[in-house]
Design an enzyme around this catalytic site. Structure first.
Site, PDB file in Angstrom:
ATOM      1  N   SER A 266       0.846  -1.193   0.000  1.00  0.00           N
ATOM      2  CA  SER A 266       0.000   0.000   0.000  1.00  0.00           C
ATOM      3  C   SER A 266       0.875   1.234   0.000  1.00  0.00           C
ATOM      4  O   SER A 266       2.037   1.197   0.414  1.00  0.00           O
ATOM      5  CB  SER A 266      -0.912   0.017   1.226  1.00  0.00           C
ATOM      6  N   LYS A 267       0.290   2.358  -0.458  1.00  0.00           N
ATOM      7  CA  LYS A 267       1.060   3.590  -0.561  1.00  0.00           C
ATOM      8  C   LYS A 267       1.405   4.168   0.794  1.00  0.00           C
ATOM      9  O   LYS A 267       2.220   5.090   0.884  1.00  0.00           O
ATOM     10  CB  LYS A 267       0.295   4.617  -1.396  1.00  0.00           C
ATOM     11  N   ARG A 268       0.843   3.649   1.874  1.00  0.00           N
ATOM     12  CA  ARG A 268       1.213   4.132   3.205  1.00  0.00           C
ATOM     13  C   ARG A 268       2.611   3.656   3.590  1.00  0.00           C
ATOM     14  O   ARG A 268       3.266   4.269   4.433  1.00  0.00           O
ATOM     15  CB  ARG A 268       0.207   3.649   4.248  1.00  0.00           C
TER      16      ARG A 268
END
Length: 497
Positions: A266-268
């Site tokens: 995920s982009k987190r």
């Protein structure tokens, strides 16, 4: 017992595969990963590779995302044979242009009894969910309240123009079983645990499940190659195929790309945009080689190979589904090795193509011209426009949370800013005027003074307290470079506690 075990009579039909991304943001590396395996399998078998745009989710749709999908896949060299921009015999290839087709098939299911109208209000459904959660029910889903409404009751509700959705009529007993050709045993779901899935929303738009099955059938898809997150949806798709009386495709569910801690990519935690890797100087053939290694083995410990070599050697027995880890450090090592293997002339051409493109260099010079005194000053002055992460040591004492906010709250503010750029249709154009309008609106919504947020943005993006105009600077750095640096600054603030 409901079964979809089949000896792949799909092999008797021309092989056709597809990818079906949704235009809801920047193209994801997971989309590229799935596209690579579909593309390689189609080329290996002399089949057809189709690109279909699943754009019926109007709430998440973002303008420009479809064009971004085309651009990203073309940059990688994954060319499709049929699609919205190239045409083909099974169009339209945008779901938003196929609404009449879906409505026709919904009516067919209703007539056959494979689906039913549900008139339940949102309030009733929310209350039902709350009760099921509170009682720790083994099944969180629709309770079939409208499943057996009489014809008279339905007619009265329709005459009163009561809003309704259309649901799949899932058998109450037995199991649905299907073969996933990447797993050793058939996969089985008890029907009582399969939800009566919504097929058509109250606004008349189809849900993913209906549109997916109808499109795959009408487009002659013989093999569905997708991520393993869709395994739990496959029973609904199998039941839909049976309700229509159609033969299902062969199923192949690839392993889900993961972070180093095994959580879903995920982009987190990692940059996930294909454009991030393009803009920071990764080469498309290297990115494809790296992704191929995540789920495919050439054997004999061979890691470096081209897509053409992968096509030549491809067999499903060489594909692994065991939680592939997307390791940026390994990708960087691959890219570095490929750079060192290039001739100087080839390397020069690559630099001119991306990093030193004349149009970009001229735009940067225009920002520096009024601020330097010698030609030699241009390079150091413009250095922060290149590369990825920055060294914030020279400005550590200037990095401060906005008044009234803790470092953790300031970090969250930067995270929110980076994420909202992705969702805001105007900001996604990433021009200076659009960024300024978005940023001032962001300040209002998050109760922060523009001066304080803008200084954080300047420090994060440039690593300096003084630079060309902030939003010009951000636009020239590019969205992916900015988001990487804002993530770095957020991490630094969190470390301070």
């Amino acid at each position: 017992m409901t079964e979809a075990l089949h000896a792949v009579s799909t092999a008797q039909r021309p092989l056709r595969v597809r990818i079906a991304p949704s235009p809801t943001g920047d193209p994801h590396v997971g989309t590229a990963y799935i596209a690579l395996f579909n593309y390689v399998f189609a080329r290996k078998q002399g089949g057809t590779f189709i690109l279909r745009i699943e754009d019926t989710d109007q709430e998440r749709y973002t303008a420009g995302s479809e064009a971004a999908i085309f651009e990203a896949l073309r940059w990688l060299g994954l060319r499709w044979d049929e699609g919205p921009d190239v045409g083909g015999p099974c169009g339209p290839y945008r779901q938003s242009e196929r609404l009449a087709i879906y409505k026709e098939h919904v009516e067919l299911l209703l007539a056959r009894g494979g689906a039913y109208r549900c008139f339940c209000t949102r309030e009733r459904l929310e209350k039902l969910h709350a009760e099921q959660t509170a009682s720790k029910s083994s099944h969180l889903g629709y309770d079939g309240h409208c499943r057996d409404l009489s014809v008279a009751d339905q007619t009265a509700l329709l005459v009163a123009e009561t809003p309704f959705v259309v649901r799949l009529r899932v058998p109450r007993d037995g199991v649905t079983r299907f073969v996933d050709h990447l797993r050793p045993e058939p996969i089985e779901f008890e029907n009582r645990l399969v939800d009566d899935q919504v097929l058509q929303k109250s606004d008349g738009f189809p849900t993913y499940h209906l549109a997916n099955v109808v499109d795959d059938h009408l487009m002659g898809i013989t093999h569905v190659i997708r991520g393993e997150e869709w395994i739990t949806s496959t029973p609904k798709h199998v039941l839909l195929y049976q309700a229509f009386g159609w033969e299902p495709p062969a199923w192949h569910h690839l392993g889900l790309l993961r972070n180093a801690d095994k959580t879903k990519l995920s982009k987190r935690k990692n940059p996930v945009s294909i454009f991030h890797y393009r803009e920071l100087g990764y080469m498309p053939e290297t990115l494809l080689n790296f992704m191929a290694n995540l789920g495919f083995s050439m054997g004999a410990d061979v890691e470096r190979f081209t897509v053409e070599q992968m096509i030549e050697a491809f067999e499903w027995s060489k594909v692994s589904v065991g939680g592939p880890v997307f390791d940026p450090a390994k990708l960087e090592a691959f890219n570095g090795a490929d750079i060192r293997a290039m001739s100087i002339d080839a390397l020069y051409d690559r630099l001119q193509e991306r990093v030193l493109a004349p149009a970009r260099i001229k735009a940067l010079l225009a920002q520096a011209q009024e601020r330097v005194h010698r030609l030699d000053d241009f390079i150091p002055y413009l250095s922060f426009f290149f590369g990825g992460s920055l060294d914030y040591a020279p400005v550590l004492d200037k990095i401060k949370a906005p008044a009234g906010k803790s470092n953790a709250e300031a970090a969250q503010l930067l995270d929110d800013y980076a994420q909202e750029i992705e969702r805001d249709n105007q900001a996604r154009s990433f021009t200076a005027p659009a960024l300024e309008a978005f940023s001032r609106d962001f300040c209002q919504r998050h109760a922060v003074k523009p001066k304080e947020l803008f200084m954080l943005l300047r420090l994060g993006v440039s690593g300096r307290t003084a630079s060309p105009a902030l939003f010009d600077t951000m636009a020239l750095c590019g969205k992916d470079r900015c988001r990487t640096r804002l993530r770095d600054l957020s991490g630094l603030l969190r470390q301070r506690g």
